[in-house]
Scaffold this active site. Sequence first.
Site, PDB file in Angstrom:
ATOM      1  CG  HIS A  63      -1.834  -1.022   1.227  1.00 57.75           C
ATOM      2  ND1 HIS A  63      -2.962  -1.076   0.625  1.00 57.75           N
ATOM      3  CD2 HIS A  63      -1.737  -2.300   1.873  1.00 57.75           C
ATOM      4  CE1 HIS A  63      -3.826  -2.295   0.921  1.00 57.75           C
ATOM      5  NE2 HIS A  63      -2.938  -3.309   1.492  1.00 57.75           N
ATOM      6  CG  ASP A 305      -1.686  -6.161   3.879  1.00 60.00           C
ATOM      7  OD1 ASP A 305      -1.536  -5.140   3.210  1.00 60.00           O
ATOM      8  OD2 ASP A 305      -2.382  -6.520   4.663  1.00 60.00           O
TER       9      ASP A 305
END
Length: 422
Positions: A63, A305
């Site tokens: 992200h 992640d």
Amino acid sequence: MLKLIVKNGYVIDPSQNLEGEFDILVENGKIKKIDKNILVPEAEIIDAKGLIVCPGFIDIHVHLRDPGQTYKEDIESGSRCAVAGGFTTIVCMPNTNPPIDNTTVVNYILQKSKSVGLCRVLPTGTITKGRKGKEIADFYSLKEAGCVAFTDDGSPVMDSSVMRKALELASQLGVPIMDHCEDDKLAYGVINEGEVSALLGLSSRAPEAEEIQIARDGILAQRTGGHVHIQHVSTKLSLEIIEFFKEKGVKITCEVNPNHLLFTEREVLNSGANARVNPPLRKKEDRLALIEGVKRGIIDCFATDHAPHQTFEKELVEFAMPGIIGLQTALPSALELYRKGIISLKKLIEMFTINPARIIGVDLGTLKLGSPADITIFDPNKEWILNEETNLSKSRNTPLWGKVLKGKVIYTIKDGKMVYKD
């Protein structure tokens, strides 16, 4: 001609079953030769004596918060974290603002990452417009613009008919659906459903929220022939379901977040909101099952992640944004499995290189002749601390903050250019 020789390192390339002391000659950004004692008078030399030399790492779950939330991270800061962690290629998630459901955002990401010039940034497109779970995004134009997969990551696709259609379209395009499996009717709480949630009086996220969706989407992948990639698998039963479908020949792959290998739900008692993540840290039996899943090859790759949030967003567990940063800590975290004799260095490198490359269908993660000279050079024994001086993210949300970590990237080379030096 730009020439570079990486000398005296211990080379491990699982894609070629290559392991041993070799030199690597790089010419014009490509792997030119791998051999003993390469001599080219005009070449630049990197002495890798005592270090591990391998293909550049690939993280298929990052992200970057860009566009829209660049106070947490942006393409430049995220890329700096990536190369410091040995990653020459990262795949960014589409839960940005605006989301990556149109080619304008794809072009913005590709142009900005090219301008930054550190790691390769590959975008994913949303499965549904606006990540609302209703109407399929324009897969064709998004893939044409440069998307390597489709996902509504951060949110599940609750409508089975939508997921089926997505798998059908993705199958036609030859790209995977990256699947955030959490039934939102069962995963509305804060941390894992168990003793810690009961002790703290916090709402919980049931493990079956993940398991039910994996079972559903495994069936849909079987029926459609599509490739479903299960993101951040976290429970023992999830692995059993994935193994069931793999044995039937279904196109199903999965990743594990290193934090789920290191910690259990009890880490919330130590690190508070910095241990809040979706899916949540689970029970000890789940953590041990995940480790066994890595060892047995049920889990295909590591993926961080990497999910940055500012300190004010991580003050109270019950109100905190879920997520943990991980680009700089992935290698030392994974090396814990190597140090305990659970996996070999070759297996570890495979899960950071050729396996994620195969999942997204790119010709990377290898040192084969003629391939892009993406090279990671690391010291598995060097100790360091993640703190204000070493952290390159805009955020600091991790249980590993201030901890002594063992294993450090020394050089990162992308397309023959040194993009990081310790």
